[in-house]
Design an enzyme around this catalytic site. Sequence first.
Site, PDB file in Angstrom:
ATOM      1  N   HIS A  87       0.816  -1.218   0.000  1.00  0.00           N
ATOM      2  CA  HIS A  87       0.000   0.000   0.000  1.00  0.00           C
ATOM      3  C   HIS A  87       0.850   1.269   0.000  1.00  0.00           C
ATOM      4  O   HIS A  87       0.352   2.366  -0.315  1.00  0.00           O
ATOM      5  CB  HIS A  87      -0.939   0.003   1.209  1.00  0.00           C
ATOM      6  CG  HIS A  87      -2.269   0.630   0.943  1.00  0.00           C
ATOM      7  ND1 HIS A  87      -2.414   1.754   0.160  1.00  0.00           N
ATOM      8  CD2 HIS A  87      -3.521   0.301   1.351  1.00  0.00           C
ATOM      9  CE1 HIS A  87      -3.689   2.096   0.096  1.00  0.00           C
ATOM     10  NE2 HIS A  87      -4.390   1.232   0.809  1.00  0.00           N
ATOM     11  N   ARG A  88       2.123   1.166   0.342  1.00  0.00           N
ATOM     12  CA  ARG A  88       2.994   2.329   0.283  1.00  0.00           C
ATOM     13  C   ARG A  88       3.281   2.732  -1.161  1.00  0.00           C
ATOM     14  O   ARG A  88       3.595   3.887  -1.450  1.00  0.00           O
ATOM     15  CB  ARG A  88       4.322   2.040   1.002  1.00  0.00           C
ATOM     16  CG  ARG A  88       4.185   1.681   2.466  1.00  0.00           C
ATOM     17  CD  ARG A  88       5.505   1.209   3.047  1.00  0.00           C
ATOM     18  NE  ARG A  88       6.020   0.032   2.339  1.00  0.00           N
ATOM     19  CZ  ARG A  88       7.145  -0.594   2.666  1.00  0.00           C
ATOM     20  NH1 ARG A  88       7.861  -0.158   3.694  1.00  0.00           N
ATOM     21  NH2 ARG A  88       7.547  -1.646   1.988  1.00  0.00           N
TER      22      ARG A  88
END
Length: 429
Positions: free
Chosen positions: A402-403
Amino acid sequence: MATEILMPALSPTMEEGTLAKWLVKEGDEVASGDLLAEIETDKATMEFEAVDEGIIGKILVAEGTEGVKVNTAIAIIVEDGEEVGDVAASAPAAPAAAEAEAAPKAVEAAAPASAAPAPQAADGTRIFASPLARRIAADKGLDLAQIKGSGPKGRIVKADVEGATATAPKAAPAAAGAPVVAAPAPSVSSDAIAAMYEGRAYEEVKLDGMRKIIAARLTEAKQTIPHFYLRRDIQLDALLAFRGQLNKQLEARGVKLSVNDFIIKACAIALQQVPDANAVWAGDRVLKMKASDVAVAVAIEGGLFTPVLQDAEMRSLSSLSAQMKDLATRARDRKLAPHEYQGGSFAISNLGMFGIDNFDAVINPPHGAILAVGAGVKKPVVNAEGALGVATVMSVTLSVDHRVIDGALGAELLTAIKDNLENPMSMLA
Protein backbone atom coordinates in the site's frame (compact mmCIF):
# COMPACT_ATOMS: atom_id res chain seq x y z
CA MET A 1 53.49 -5.09 1.89
CA ALA A 2 51.15 -7.84 3.09
CA THR A 3 47.42 -7.31 2.67
CA GLU A 4 44.33 -9.25 3.60
CA ILE A 5 41.95 -10.95 1.21
CA LEU A 6 38.48 -10.43 2.66
CA MET A 7 35.36 -12.58 2.47
CA PRO A 8 33.36 -10.87 -0.31
CA ALA A 9 29.67 -9.95 -0.28
CA LEU A 10 28.48 -11.68 -3.44
CA SER A 11 24.86 -10.57 -3.11
CA PRO A 12 23.06 -7.70 -1.37
CA THR A 13 21.57 -10.04 1.23
CA MET A 14 24.78 -11.95 1.98
CA GLU A 15 26.03 -11.56 5.55
CA GLU A 16 28.04 -14.78 5.75
CA GLY A 17 28.95 -17.69 3.53
CA THR A 18 30.76 -20.99 3.27
CA LEU A 19 34.28 -21.10 1.88
CA ALA A 20 33.57 -24.21 -0.17
CA LYS A 21 36.90 -24.68 -1.94
CA TRP A 22 40.25 -22.98 -2.39
CA LEU A 23 41.43 -22.86 -6.01
CA VAL A 24 44.93 -21.73 -4.95
CA LYS A 25 47.40 -22.82 -2.29
CA GLU A 26 50.00 -21.04 -0.20
CA GLY A 27 52.94 -19.97 -2.36
CA ASP A 28 50.91 -19.66 -5.56
CA GLU A 29 51.43 -16.49 -7.59
CA VAL A 30 48.19 -14.78 -8.60
CA ALA A 31 47.25 -11.85 -10.83
CA SER A 32 44.17 -9.65 -10.91
CA GLY A 33 41.27 -11.66 -12.31
CA ASP A 34 42.62 -15.08 -11.28
CA LEU A 35 40.14 -17.36 -9.51
CA LEU A 36 40.91 -17.78 -5.83
CA ALA A 37 38.05 -19.74 -4.25
CA GLU A 38 34.51 -21.01 -4.52
CA ILE A 39 32.09 -19.32 -2.11
CA GLU A 40 28.67 -20.71 -1.20
CA THR A 41 26.17 -17.93 -0.53
CA ASP A 42 22.57 -18.23 0.64
CA LYS A 43 21.60 -18.59 -3.04
CA ALA A 44 24.41 -20.14 -5.08
CA THR A 45 28.02 -21.29 -5.31
CA MET A 46 30.15 -18.60 -6.97
CA GLU A 47 33.80 -18.15 -7.89
CA PHE A 48 35.80 -15.34 -6.27
CA GLU A 49 38.48 -13.48 -8.23
CA ALA A 50 41.67 -11.73 -7.11
CA VAL A 51 41.80 -7.93 -7.45
CA ASP A 52 45.54 -7.64 -6.74
CA GLU A 53 48.66 -9.39 -7.91
CA GLY A 54 51.03 -11.11 -5.53
CA ILE A 55 51.71 -14.39 -3.79
CA ILE A 56 49.34 -16.27 -1.51
CA GLY A 57 51.32 -15.96 1.72
CA LYS A 58 48.89 -17.58 4.14
CA ILE A 59 45.42 -19.10 4.00
CA LEU A 60 43.53 -18.11 7.14
CA VAL A 61 40.23 -19.93 6.62
CA ALA A 62 40.23 -23.59 5.63
CA GLU A 63 37.99 -24.76 2.83
CA GLY A 64 34.68 -26.14 4.05
CA THR A 65 34.38 -23.52 6.80
CA GLU A 66 30.76 -22.41 7.27
CA GLY A 67 29.44 -19.12 8.60
CA VAL A 68 32.37 -16.93 7.51
CA LYS A 69 31.22 -13.34 8.00
CA VAL A 70 31.52 -10.85 5.13
CA ASN A 71 34.74 -8.78 5.38
CA THR A 72 36.47 -11.45 7.46
CA ALA A 73 40.12 -11.96 6.44
CA ILE A 74 40.36 -15.33 4.66
CA ALA A 75 43.94 -15.14 3.32
CA ILE A 76 47.04 -12.95 3.15
CA ILE A 77 48.61 -11.87 -0.14
CA VAL A 78 52.25 -10.71 -0.15
CA GLU A 79 54.76 -9.37 -2.62
CA ASP A 80 57.62 -11.39 -4.09
CA GLY A 81 60.29 -12.01 -1.47
CA GLU A 82 58.10 -10.88 1.41
CA GLU A 83 57.55 -13.15 4.41
CA VAL A 84 54.37 -13.52 6.42
CA GLY A 85 54.69 -13.75 10.17
CA ASP A 86 52.03 -14.92 12.55
CA VAL A 87 48.66 -13.68 11.37
CA ALA A 88 45.58 -13.06 13.47
CA ALA A 89 42.72 -14.79 11.73
CA SER A 90 39.39 -13.22 12.52
CA ALA A 91 37.45 -16.20 11.12
CA PRO A 92 37.10 -19.50 12.98
CA ALA A 93 39.01 -22.49 11.68
CA ALA A 94 36.95 -25.35 10.29
CA PRO A 95 36.35 -27.80 13.13
CA ALA A 96 37.21 -31.44 12.62
CA ALA A 97 34.31 -33.86 12.83
CA ALA A 98 35.72 -35.54 15.92
CA GLU A 99 36.09 -32.17 17.64
CA ALA A 100 32.71 -30.77 16.64
CA GLU A 101 31.44 -30.83 20.21
CA ALA A 102 34.65 -29.68 21.86
CA ALA A 103 34.74 -26.20 23.33
CA PRO A 104 36.64 -23.76 21.08
CA LYS A 105 40.00 -22.58 22.39
CA ALA A 106 41.01 -18.95 22.31
CA VAL A 107 44.04 -18.37 20.10
CA GLU A 108 46.24 -15.35 20.48
CA ALA A 109 48.23 -14.36 17.40
CA ALA A 110 50.43 -11.39 16.58
CA ALA A 111 49.62 -9.06 13.69
CA PRO A 112 51.60 -9.58 10.45
CA ALA A 113 55.10 -8.37 11.09
CA SER A 114 55.52 -6.97 7.61
CA ALA A 115 52.11 -5.34 7.27
CA ALA A 116 51.95 -1.58 7.70
CA PRO A 117 49.05 -0.12 9.69
CA ALA A 118 45.92 0.12 7.55
CA PRO A 119 44.90 3.69 6.66
CA GLN A 120 41.89 5.12 8.44
CA ALA A 121 39.33 7.80 7.62
CA ALA A 122 38.86 10.82 9.86
CA ASP A 123 36.10 9.07 11.78
CA GLY A 124 38.37 6.10 12.52
CA THR A 125 36.82 3.81 9.90
CA ARG A 126 39.38 1.54 8.28
CA ILE A 127 40.08 2.21 4.59
CA PHE A 128 40.63 -0.95 2.54
CA ALA A 129 43.25 -0.49 -0.19
CA SER A 130 45.69 -2.74 -2.02
CA PRO A 131 49.45 -2.37 -1.27
CA LEU A 132 50.12 -1.04 -4.77
CA ALA A 133 47.29 1.50 -4.45
CA ARG A 134 48.71 2.68 -1.11
CA ARG A 135 52.17 3.20 -2.61
CA ILE A 136 50.83 5.12 -5.61
CA ALA A 137 48.66 7.25 -3.30
CA ALA A 138 51.64 8.03 -1.06
CA ASP A 139 53.82 9.00 -4.06
CA LYS A 140 51.11 11.31 -5.43
CA GLY A 141 50.13 12.77 -2.05
CA LEU A 142 46.59 11.42 -2.30
CA ASP A 143 44.19 11.12 0.62
CA LEU A 144 42.71 7.62 0.36
CA ALA A 145 39.67 8.76 2.33
CA GLN A 146 38.68 10.94 -0.67
CA ILE A 147 38.87 8.07 -3.20
CA LYS A 148 35.98 5.72 -3.97
CA GLY A 149 37.17 2.16 -4.42
CA SER A 150 35.96 -0.09 -7.24
CA GLY A 151 37.17 -3.36 -5.73
CA PRO A 152 35.13 -5.79 -3.60
CA LYS A 153 33.27 -3.96 -0.78
CA GLY A 154 34.68 -0.65 -2.01
CA ARG A 155 38.34 -1.66 -1.77
CA ILE A 156 40.69 0.84 -3.42
CA VAL A 157 42.81 -0.72 -6.19
CA LYS A 158 45.47 0.51 -8.62
CA ALA A 159 43.01 1.81 -11.22
CA ASP A 160 41.27 4.02 -8.65
CA VAL A 161 44.39 6.00 -7.71
CA GLU A 162 46.20 6.20 -11.06
CA GLY A 163 43.95 8.96 -12.42
CA ALA A 164 43.22 10.68 -9.13
CA THR A 165 44.63 14.07 -8.12
CA ALA A 166 45.45 15.29 -4.64
CA THR A 167 42.69 17.22 -2.84
CA ALA A 168 42.39 18.79 0.56
CA PRO A 169 40.86 16.38 3.06
CA LYS A 170 37.27 17.03 4.05
CA ALA A 171 36.40 18.04 7.59
CA ALA A 172 35.27 15.19 9.75
CA PRO A 173 31.48 15.06 10.04
CA ALA A 174 29.84 15.55 13.39
CA ALA A 175 29.03 12.37 15.21
CA ALA A 176 25.51 11.18 14.66
CA GLY A 177 23.39 11.09 17.76
CA ALA A 178 20.69 8.74 16.54
CA PRO A 179 19.89 6.11 19.13
CA VAL A 180 20.50 2.45 18.32
CA VAL A 181 17.31 0.43 18.42
CA ALA A 182 17.80 -3.17 19.50
CA ALA A 183 16.03 -5.90 17.57
CA PRO A 184 13.12 -7.35 19.53
CA ALA A 185 13.98 -10.56 21.32
CA PRO A 186 11.95 -13.66 20.43
CA SER A 187 8.99 -14.16 22.76
CA VAL A 188 10.00 -17.77 23.44
CA SER A 189 13.56 -19.08 23.19
CA SER A 190 14.45 -22.11 21.07
CA ASP A 191 15.49 -23.97 24.22
CA ALA A 192 12.11 -23.29 25.81
CA ILE A 193 10.33 -24.63 22.74
CA ALA A 194 12.53 -27.74 22.71
CA ALA A 195 11.72 -28.27 26.39
CA MET A 196 8.01 -28.35 25.53
CA TYR A 197 8.63 -31.48 23.44
CA GLU A 198 10.89 -33.26 25.90
CA GLY A 199 10.16 -36.96 25.75
CA ARG A 200 8.71 -36.78 22.24
CA ALA A 201 10.69 -38.01 19.24
CA TYR A 202 11.75 -35.34 16.74
CA GLU A 203 14.59 -34.47 14.39
CA GLU A 204 16.36 -31.16 14.75
CA VAL A 205 17.09 -29.56 11.35
CA LYS A 206 19.93 -27.05 11.19
CA LEU A 207 19.06 -23.88 9.25
CA ASP A 208 21.25 -23.35 6.19
CA GLY A 209 22.05 -19.92 4.78
CA MET A 210 19.10 -19.89 2.37
CA ARG A 211 16.58 -20.84 5.08
CA LYS A 212 17.92 -18.11 7.37
CA ILE A 213 17.62 -15.49 4.64
CA ILE A 214 14.09 -16.61 3.72
CA ALA A 215 13.05 -16.46 7.37
CA ALA A 216 14.56 -13.00 7.87
CA ARG A 217 13.26 -11.43 4.66
CA LEU A 218 9.72 -12.78 4.89
CA THR A 219 9.47 -11.83 8.56
CA GLU A 220 10.61 -8.34 7.58
CA ALA A 221 8.10 -8.28 4.72
CA LYS A 222 5.10 -9.22 6.87
CA GLN A 223 6.11 -6.89 9.70
CA THR A 224 7.01 -3.81 7.65
CA ILE A 225 4.99 -3.97 4.40
CA PRO A 226 1.32 -2.93 4.63
CA HIS A 227 -0.14 -5.72 2.47
CA PHE A 228 -3.63 -5.64 1.02
CA TYR A 229 -5.17 -8.26 -1.25
CA LEU A 230 -7.24 -8.17 -4.44
CA ARG A 231 -8.88 -11.29 -5.90
CA ARG A 232 -10.28 -12.10 -9.33
CA ASP A 233 -11.45 -15.20 -11.23
CA ILE A 234 -10.11 -15.53 -14.77
CA GLN A 235 -11.66 -17.72 -17.47
CA LEU A 236 -8.95 -19.64 -19.32
CA ASP A 237 -10.79 -21.45 -22.13
CA ALA A 238 -9.77 -19.00 -24.87
CA LEU A 239 -6.16 -19.06 -23.66
CA LEU A 240 -6.06 -22.88 -23.50
CA ALA A 241 -7.43 -23.16 -27.03
CA PHE A 242 -4.98 -20.55 -28.35
CA ARG A 243 -2.09 -22.23 -26.52
CA GLY A 244 -3.01 -25.56 -28.13
CA GLN A 245 -2.94 -23.99 -31.61
CA LEU A 246 0.43 -22.31 -31.01
CA ASN A 247 2.03 -25.43 -29.55
CA LYS A 248 0.92 -27.46 -32.57
CA GLN A 249 2.52 -24.92 -34.92
CA LEU A 250 5.67 -24.66 -32.77
CA GLU A 251 6.12 -28.41 -32.31
CA ALA A 252 8.63 -28.64 -35.17
CA ARG A 253 10.83 -26.09 -33.39
CA GLY A 254 10.69 -28.03 -30.12
CA VAL A 255 8.82 -25.20 -28.36
CA LYS A 256 6.01 -25.95 -25.89
CA LEU A 257 4.39 -22.98 -24.22
CA SER A 258 2.99 -23.31 -20.71
CA VAL A 259 0.11 -21.40 -19.14
CA ASN A 260 2.72 -19.76 -16.92
CA ASP A 261 4.44 -18.30 -19.99
CA PHE A 262 1.19 -16.55 -20.89
CA ILE A 263 0.80 -15.31 -17.30
CA ILE A 264 4.30 -13.79 -17.38
CA LYS A 265 3.53 -12.05 -20.67
CA ALA A 266 0.13 -10.83 -19.46
CA CYS A 267 1.64 -9.31 -16.31
CA ALA A 268 4.49 -7.69 -18.24
CA ILE A 269 2.08 -6.01 -20.66
CA ALA A 270 -0.25 -4.98 -17.81
CA LEU A 271 2.64 -3.18 -16.09
CA GLN A 272 3.05 -1.12 -19.28
CA GLN A 273 -0.70 -0.51 -19.51
CA VAL A 274 -0.77 0.68 -15.88
CA PRO A 275 2.69 2.28 -15.57
CA ASP A 276 2.11 3.81 -12.13
CA ALA A 277 1.88 0.27 -10.73
CA ASN A 278 5.26 -0.70 -12.20
CA ALA A 279 7.09 0.58 -9.14
CA VAL A 280 9.21 -0.40 -6.13
CA TRP A 281 9.58 0.94 -2.59
CA ALA A 282 12.98 2.58 -1.99
CA GLY A 283 12.72 3.63 1.67
CA ASP A 284 12.15 7.37 1.30
CA ARG A 285 10.89 7.32 -2.29
CA VAL A 286 9.13 5.24 -4.93
CA LEU A 287 11.00 4.21 -8.08
CA LYS A 288 8.77 3.96 -11.17
CA MET A 289 10.33 1.48 -13.55
CA LYS A 290 10.27 1.85 -17.32
CA ALA A 291 10.68 -1.80 -18.37
CA SER A 292 8.62 -4.74 -17.12
CA ASP A 293 11.12 -6.89 -15.20
CA VAL A 294 9.05 -9.79 -13.86
CA ALA A 295 10.31 -12.19 -11.18
CA VAL A 296 8.96 -15.74 -11.03
CA ALA A 297 9.16 -17.91 -7.91
CA VAL A 298 10.92 -21.24 -8.50
CA ALA A 299 10.80 -23.91 -5.79
CA ILE A 300 14.07 -25.71 -5.10
CA GLU A 301 15.08 -28.19 -2.42
CA GLY A 302 15.15 -26.33 0.88
CA GLY A 303 13.91 -22.98 -0.40
CA LEU A 304 13.13 -20.92 -3.47
CA PHE A 305 14.59 -18.52 -6.03
CA THR A 306 12.88 -15.66 -7.84
CA PRO A 307 14.79 -15.30 -11.13
CA VAL A 308 13.94 -12.13 -13.06
CA LEU A 309 12.93 -11.96 -16.73
CA GLN A 310 14.01 -8.49 -17.86
CA ASP A 311 12.13 -6.53 -20.55
CA ALA A 312 9.43 -9.20 -20.57
CA GLU A 313 6.97 -6.91 -22.34
CA MET A 314 9.26 -6.85 -25.39
CA ARG A 315 9.87 -10.59 -25.58
CA SER A 316 8.02 -13.22 -27.60
CA LEU A 317 6.23 -16.03 -25.80
CA SER A 318 8.71 -18.59 -27.13
CA SER A 319 11.66 -16.45 -25.94
CA LEU A 320 10.13 -16.07 -22.47
CA SER A 321 9.42 -19.79 -22.33
CA ALA A 322 13.00 -20.74 -23.26
CA GLN A 323 14.55 -18.31 -20.78
CA MET A 324 12.20 -19.36 -17.98
CA LYS A 325 13.10 -23.03 -18.49
CA ASP A 326 16.81 -22.18 -18.44
CA LEU A 327 16.53 -20.01 -15.31
CA ALA A 328 14.44 -22.63 -13.49
CA THR A 329 16.92 -25.39 -14.30
CA ARG A 330 19.92 -23.39 -13.13
CA ALA A 331 18.01 -22.20 -10.05
CA ARG A 332 17.44 -25.81 -8.98
CA ASP A 333 21.17 -26.45 -9.49
CA ARG A 334 21.96 -23.21 -7.56
CA LYS A 335 23.92 -21.89 -10.53
CA LEU A 336 22.24 -18.51 -10.95
CA ALA A 337 24.38 -15.36 -10.88
CA PRO A 338 23.18 -12.58 -8.54
CA HIS A 339 22.06 -10.30 -11.38
CA GLU A 340 19.69 -13.06 -12.53
CA TYR A 341 17.64 -13.09 -9.32
CA GLN A 342 17.97 -9.47 -8.15
CA GLY A 343 15.75 -6.58 -9.16
CA GLY A 344 12.33 -6.62 -10.79
CA SER A 345 9.25 -4.70 -9.69
CA PHE A 346 6.65 -7.46 -9.75
CA ALA A 347 6.61 -11.19 -8.98
CA ILE A 348 4.51 -14.25 -9.81
CA SER A 349 4.03 -17.29 -7.56
CA ASN A 350 2.13 -20.16 -9.19
CA LEU A 351 0.94 -23.12 -7.09
CA GLY A 352 -1.73 -24.19 -9.56
CA MET A 353 0.27 -27.23 -10.64
CA PHE A 354 -0.05 -28.51 -7.07
CA GLY A 355 -3.85 -28.28 -7.17
CA ILE A 356 -4.05 -25.18 -4.95
CA ASP A 357 -7.20 -23.20 -5.74
CA ASN A 358 -6.02 -19.90 -4.25
CA PHE A 359 -3.58 -18.45 -1.72
CA ASP A 360 -2.04 -15.17 -0.59
CA ALA A 361 1.62 -14.61 -1.45
CA VAL A 362 4.08 -12.52 0.60
CA ILE A 363 5.59 -9.55 -1.22
CA ASN A 364 9.31 -9.84 -1.88
CA PRO A 365 10.76 -6.39 -1.05
CA PRO A 366 11.29 -4.00 -2.72
CA HIS A 367 8.63 -5.19 -5.21
CA GLY A 368 5.33 -3.33 -5.31
CA ALA A 369 3.17 -6.44 -5.78
CA ILE A 370 3.08 -10.21 -6.30
CA LEU A 371 0.46 -12.30 -8.10
CA ALA A 372 -0.53 -15.61 -6.49
CA VAL A 373 -1.88 -18.01 -9.13
CA GLY A 374 -4.13 -20.99 -8.40
CA ALA A 375 -5.21 -23.96 -10.48
CA GLY A 376 -7.54 -23.79 -13.46
CA VAL A 377 -10.71 -25.66 -12.46
CA LYS A 378 -13.92 -26.45 -14.34
CA LYS A 379 -16.73 -24.43 -12.75
CA PRO A 380 -20.31 -23.43 -13.56
CA VAL A 381 -20.49 -19.84 -14.84
CA VAL A 382 -23.15 -17.46 -16.07
CA ASN A 383 -22.22 -16.08 -19.49
CA ALA A 384 -22.88 -12.60 -20.91
CA GLU A 385 -26.29 -13.72 -22.19
CA GLY A 386 -27.33 -14.95 -18.75
CA ALA A 387 -27.10 -18.62 -19.68
CA LEU A 388 -25.47 -21.17 -17.39
CA GLY A 389 -22.38 -22.86 -18.73
CA VAL A 390 -19.08 -24.48 -17.75
CA ALA A 391 -15.70 -22.75 -17.97
CA THR A 392 -12.12 -23.34 -16.83
CA VAL A 393 -11.64 -20.75 -14.09
CA MET A 394 -8.36 -19.74 -12.46
CA SER A 395 -8.39 -17.82 -9.18
CA VAL A 396 -5.64 -15.22 -8.65
CA THR A 397 -4.78 -12.96 -5.70
CA LEU A 398 -2.72 -9.80 -6.06
CA SER A 399 -0.80 -8.92 -2.88
CA VAL A 400 -0.04 -5.19 -2.96
CA ASP A 401 2.28 -2.89 -1.00
CA HIS A 402 0.00 0.00 0.00
CA ARG A 403 2.99 2.33 0.28
CA VAL A 404 3.55 1.96 -3.46
CA ILE A 405 0.14 1.14 -4.96
CA ASP A 406 -3.26 2.32 -3.72
CA GLY A 407 -6.42 0.22 -3.92
CA ALA A 408 -7.87 1.67 -7.14
CA LEU A 409 -4.52 1.47 -8.90
CA GLY A 410 -4.07 -2.15 -7.80
CA ALA A 411 -7.56 -2.98 -9.06
CA GLU A 412 -6.71 -1.39 -12.43
CA LEU A 413 -3.56 -3.51 -12.69
CA LEU A 414 -5.37 -6.75 -11.84
CA THR A 415 -8.12 -5.95 -14.35
CA ALA A 416 -5.47 -5.44 -17.05
CA ILE A 417 -3.91 -8.82 -16.21
CA LYS A 418 -7.33 -10.49 -16.38
CA ASP A 419 -8.18 -8.86 -19.72
CA ASN A 420 -4.86 -9.91 -21.24
CA LEU A 421 -5.31 -13.54 -20.18
CA GLU A 422 -8.93 -13.75 -21.32
CA ASN A 423 -8.00 -12.20 -24.70
CA PRO A 424 -4.65 -13.90 -25.39
CA MET A 425 -4.38 -12.93 -29.06
CA SER A 426 -4.21 -9.27 -28.03
CA MET A 427 -0.89 -9.95 -26.30
CA LEU A 428 0.69 -10.63 -29.70
CA ALA A 429 -0.51 -7.39 -31.28
